[in-house]
Structures are given as C-alpha cells and as structure tokens.
Scaffold this motif. Structure first.
Motif, PDB file in Angstrom:
ATOM      1  N   GLN A   1     -17.538   9.946  53.015  1.00 11.04           N
ATOM      2  CA  GLN A   1     -19.126  10.382  52.737  1.00 11.04           C
ATOM      3  C   GLN A   1     -19.671  11.465  53.311  1.00 11.04           C
ATOM      4  OE1 GLN A   1     -20.801   6.288  53.843  1.00 11.04           O
ATOM      5  NE2 GLN A   1     -20.882   6.936  56.105  1.00 11.04           N
TER       6      GLN A   1
ATOM      7  N   GLY B   1     -21.980  -2.681  47.599  1.00 12.16           N
ATOM      8  CA  GLY B   1     -21.938  -1.179  47.658  1.00 12.16           C
ATOM      9  C   GLY B   1     -23.031  -0.481  47.191  1.00 12.16           C
TER      10      GLY B   1
ATOM     11  N   LYS C   1     -16.422   5.400  52.500  1.00 11.23           N
ATOM     12  CA  LYS C   1     -17.150   5.710  53.645  1.00 11.23           C
ATOM     13  C   LYS C   1     -16.479   6.699  54.622  1.00 11.23           C
ATOM     14  CE  LYS C   1     -18.235   2.507  57.385  1.00 11.23           C
ATOM     15  NZ  LYS C   1     -17.468   1.658  58.415  1.00 11.23           N
ATOM     16  N   ASN C   2     -15.007   6.745  54.078  1.00  4.61           N
ATOM     17  CA  ASN C   2     -14.319   7.900  55.163  1.00  4.61           C
ATOM     18  C   ASN C   2     -14.744   9.329  54.622  1.00  4.61           C
ATOM     19  OD1 ASN C   2     -12.520   7.052  57.000  1.00  4.61           O
ATOM     20  ND2 ASN C   2     -10.936   6.408  55.428  1.00  4.61           N
TER      21      ASN C   2
ATOM     22  N   ASP D   1     -12.392  -3.148  47.739  1.00  3.56           N
ATOM     23  CA  ASP D   1     -12.473  -2.796  49.149  1.00  3.56           C
ATOM     24  C   ASP D   1     -11.945  -1.557  49.694  1.00  3.56           C
ATOM     25  OD1 ASP D   1     -13.401  -5.469  49.444  1.00  3.56           O
ATOM     26  OD2 ASP D   1     -11.655  -6.237  50.116  1.00  3.56           O
ATOM     27  N   GLU D   2     -10.908  -1.063  48.805  1.00  2.00           N
ATOM     28  CA  GLU D   2     -10.076   0.151  49.380  1.00  2.00           C
ATOM     29  C   GLU D   2     -11.034   1.413  48.621  1.00  2.00           C
ATOM     30  OE1 GLU D   2      -6.787   0.911  46.604  1.00  2.00           O
ATOM     31  OE2 GLU D   2      -6.256   2.842  47.474  1.00  2.00           O
TER      32      GLU D   2
ATOM     33  N   THR E   1     -11.038   7.640  44.827  1.00  3.33           N
ATOM     34  CA  THR E   1     -10.831   6.470  45.869  1.00  3.33           C
ATOM     35  C   THR E   1      -9.410   5.745  45.726  1.00  3.33           C
ATOM     36  OG1 THR E   1     -11.955   4.961  44.439  1.00  3.33           O
ATOM     37  CG2 THR E   1     -13.039   5.867  46.035  1.00  3.33           C
ATOM     38  N   ASN E   2      -8.778   6.195  44.728  1.00  2.00           N
ATOM     39  CA  ASN E   2      -7.527   5.447  44.539  1.00  2.00           C
ATOM     40  C   ASN E   2      -6.556   6.093  43.591  1.00  2.00           C
ATOM     41  OD1 ASN E   2      -9.477   3.901  42.873  1.00  2.00           O
ATOM     42  ND2 ASN E   2      -7.772   3.527  41.932  1.00  2.00           N
TER      43      ASN E   2
ATOM     44  N   MET F   1     -14.344   1.238  48.659  1.00  2.95           N
ATOM     45  CA  MET F   1     -15.425   1.125  49.362  1.00  2.95           C
ATOM     46  C   MET F   1     -15.072   1.968  50.847  1.00  2.95           C
ATOM     47  SD  MET F   1     -18.154  -0.396  48.099  1.00  2.95           S
ATOM     48  CE  MET F   1     -19.006  -0.852  49.338  1.00  2.95           C
ATOM     49  N   ALA F   2     -13.783   1.665  51.273  1.00  2.00           N
ATOM     50  CA  ALA F   2     -13.449   2.194  52.398  1.00  2.00           C
ATOM     51  C   ALA F   2     -13.330   3.585  52.124  1.00  2.00           C
ATOM     52  CB  ALA F   2     -12.067   1.527  52.667  1.00  2.00           C
ATOM     53  N   VAL F   3     -12.595   4.019  51.120  1.00  2.00           N
ATOM     54  CA  VAL F   3     -12.223   5.572  50.989  1.00  2.00           C
ATOM     55  C   VAL F   3     -13.743   6.302  50.949  1.00  2.00           C
ATOM     56  CG1 VAL F   3     -11.380   7.269  49.465  1.00  2.00           C
ATOM     57  CG2 VAL F   3     -10.289   5.259  49.957  1.00  2.00           C
TER      58      VAL F   3
ATOM     59  N   GLY G   1     -20.294   2.918  47.214  1.00  2.00           N
ATOM     60  CA  GLY G   1     -19.832   3.276  48.720  1.00  2.00           C
ATOM     61  C   GLY G   1     -20.556   4.729  49.197  1.00  2.00           C
TER      62      GLY G   1
END
Ligand SMILES: O=P(O)(O)O[C@@H]1C[C@H](O)[C@@H](CO)O1
Length: 396
Positions: A377, A170, A374-375, A367-368, A349-350, A370-372, A141
């Motif tokens: 980056q 990713g 993205k937030n 998915d989590e 990320t988690n 990748m989402a974190v 990500g």
C-alpha cells in the motif's frame, strides 16, 4: 507497444501468451383487490407471491381476504409489506412518505435517473463544502489511499441517500472528501462489485455522482491476478486497455435508456486510458526506484466471485489479457461515457496458474490478496499522491 516510455521493457506484451413486481393487477381472484387497499383499511399486506409477485400470480391461494391480511396472520406467520406490494400500481396508499417510497423505488431499480444522481452529488458537495476534481476508487486492501486525504469529510455509504452499501472485506464503505497534494479529491473506500448482486449500472453509479460533483479525473485501482508470466506478486500494472468479458456476455453499465446529459448513446472506448497519465506514472515510478515493478498492460474483469479456472486463464492469456480481476471495467466505461480522464492500475496480488498442477499454492484466495495489498500500500499510495500532485501543479 507504442506510446509508453517503459525503459525496462518488461511491460505489456500484446497477445500471445509470453509476455419488479406489480401488485395484483391481474389474475388475482381470491378475495382481495389491490386497488382496495389503503393504509386505513389494511396497515399490513400479504407478502406472498399471490399478492406481491409480478402480476399477482395467486400462486399461494391461501390468502383469502383482506380481513385475513388485516389480522396480520393467515397461517400464524407474520405478514409484512414488501417493496413490490408497496410500489405496485400507484393506487396503493400506505404510511410511507413520498420520499421513502421514492428511495425504495430507487433501491429496486437497476439504473439511477439523472435527478437522483444530482441529489446525491448535492448531498456530498454541500456536506463537504467542496467540488472535488479527482475521484479515486480504492481496490481491495487499498483503502489506505483514502487515508492520505487531508481534512477529510467522511460519508458512510449507509448515510448517503440512495447509495448502495459495501459488503466485501477490505472495502470499508465510505466516501472521503478532502485535499491531497493540494488537489480536491473524493475517494471511495469500498467499491461495488457485480458479484455482490448489484447490477453493473449500480456498481458504477458513484462514478456519475463523482462527475456531477465536479470530478474530471478518475483514478481506479484494483487487486488483480497476474496472467502475464513476467508479472510478479506485488508488481503494479498500469492499465492501458481492457477486455470487457461481461460486455461479451451482453452486459454493460450503459444498458437501458441513455440520458444524453451523461454522454452519448454509443461512446467510443479506444484511448480510454489517458496516455499522458500513464507516461507520468512511469516517470514517477522511475523516480521512486520501482521501475522494475511497473508494467503497462491489459486488464479483464470477470463476474466473480469465484476465481478463474485454468482453462479460463489460458483463454484470457490468448486474448492478450495480462491481469484479471472482478471490477474497474464498468467504472471506466461509465467514466469515459461522461468524458472523464481515466488513470487505472492493478496491484498484482497473486500469480494466476495457466497450467494444470496439484499445487495448492496455485489457488488464489482473498486473504492473500488482502495481505499483498497491505504490503504494497505504501508504494501504491506514493504513486497516486505524486501523480495527483503533478495534475494539480499542471492545472495551477
Ligand atoms: O475491488 P477489487 O477489484 O480490487 O477486488 C478484487 C476482486 C475481488 O473483489 C477480490 C478478490 O480477492 O479482490
């Protein structure tokens, strides 16, 4: 902790939980001998174990003669050449060129000879017209780190001779060469993981390519689960050490014959993570106003692709591990072996659960991750680009 100027004191707490096959060379007696095969006689070749398994085990026992093989089908199935059958004992002639045969051999080998790495590096330096000084490996990500590169020359992995391909979401699968903050850089938008089926030496082979391209500094980034209870999702942990769990199990990217042109047989790994770069990154984080989100800690790589069990996470915590992932360590080992300076960080990320619970929230998922990523980056990109700027200015 010594040596790092972490003002908020919420960083690393060391320790205690608070803080190949050959073709038919023997045993093959049912009608055809591998040495008899030539492209003229037999353009197709049996791909069963009897012909192409290690030593030609003759297990299938259905492959009766080369006439049958030539016909292309013994039992109605298509017969195709296999790497094993083509690469067997050197006596086989076929329609592949020398280069194609060599590429097949390299793809099937665990380690890459110096000369092959040199060829890949030449391909990149000639294709880009650059000898980059800083190498970047983008974590899950975090591919946007490479999007910052100016005047980029892009090399898709599948078009680089003898390069593996990325298979993980990713990880775009391309090498980007250009300039960043004045420095010449090359970035991997997509790394190779052990769980993809690549041996560790292959996972970290691009680090050696970087070295032969002229890279002096490796920036490795990753997405990781936070085990240290002080870590929050979105925090950044600057790596100052690692626990090599794959190494505990007897696996290393440096296994096999050592080529001293890369480095010594027995490299030392204390001080693998450059202290000056860690301290500079902390200063930059202060200037960015994200100091409270920055930690310094210990990363551990497991083989994946499964995330860890609670018992494993508890054990890692007891060993002093602050964040866990599935990469980076073998890249750092390879980089230190060839004397590169290393800077590495984990984006948390988690949060990893270290107590049993039924809460679904405790389960990590990609998915989590990748989402974190993205937030966060933007912050990661800024940290990296500012640090590269400092390196560039210091060497100008
Ligand atoms: O390439 P990295 O280490 O950043 O990727 C992590 C580890 C796994 O590949 C994936 C799990 O979500 O993210």
């Amino acid at each position: 902790m010594t040596g790092y100027k972490v003002a908020n004191g919420n960083g690393h707490s060391n320790g205690n939980g608070n803080t190949k096959g050959t073709n038919g060379t023997n045993g093959h007696s049912n009608g055809h001998k591998s040495a008899d095969y030539t492209a003229q006689e037999n353009p197709t070749m049996c791909s069963r174990d009897c012909c192409s398994g290690p030593g030609g085990s003759n297990r299938g026992n259905t492959c009766s003669d080369k006439k049958g093989a030539k016909a292309g089908s013994l039992t109605g199935e298509k017969i195709i050449p296999t790497p094993q059958s083509l690469l067997g004992n050197g006596k086989i002639q076929c329609e592949l060129t020398h280069e194609e045969l060599r590429a097949l051999r390299v793809l099937n080998e665990d380690t890459y000879p110096y000369e092959v790495i040199e060829e890949i590096a030449d391909f990149i330096t000639k294709g880009s017209g650059m000898r980059p000084k800083i190498g970047i490996i983008c974590g899950s990500g975090l591919g946007s780190l490479a999007d910052m590169i100016q005047d980029p020359k892009i090399f898709e992995y599948e078009k680089i001779p003898n390069f593996p391909v990325s298979t993980v979401e990713g990880h775009a699968g391309r090498l980007v060469v250009g300039t960043l903050e004045g420095a010449t850089v090359m970035a991997m938008q997509g790394r190779f993981h052990f769980y993809e089926g690549y041996p560790l030496a292959k996972c970290s082979m691009p680090v050696r390519v970087m070295k032969l391209c002229g890279v002096e500094y490796l920036f490795a980034t990753n997405a990781a689960g936070g085990i240290n209870p002080r870590f929050a999702v979105g925090d950044i942990m600057l790596m100052h050490d690692h626990v090599n769990m794959l190494g505990f199990a007897g696996n290393s990217p440096l296994q096999g014959p050592n080529d001293p042109r890369f480095g010594p047989r027995f490299p030392a790994l204390v001080n693998s993570y450059n202290k000056d770069l860690i301290n500079k990154a902390i200063e930059i984080a202060k200037a960015m106003g994200i100091e409270s989100n920055i930690h310094v800690g210990v990363y551990s790589c497991l083989g994946g692709p499964n995330y860890e069990t609670i018992a494993e996470l508890k054990a890692l915590r007891m060993m002093g591990v602050d964040a866990v992932g599935m990469s980076t360590v073998h890249e750092v080992i390879t980089a230190r072996h060839c004397d590169m300076k290393v800077f590495a960080f984990s984006l948390i990320t988690n949060k990893c659960a270290t107590e049993y619970s039924d809460k679904k929230d405790d389960e990590a998922n990609h998915d989590e991750v990748m989402a974190v990523a993205k937030n966060r980056q933007k912050a990661c990109c800024e940290l990296v680009s500012r640090l590269i700027r400092e390196i560039h200015l210091a060497s100008a």
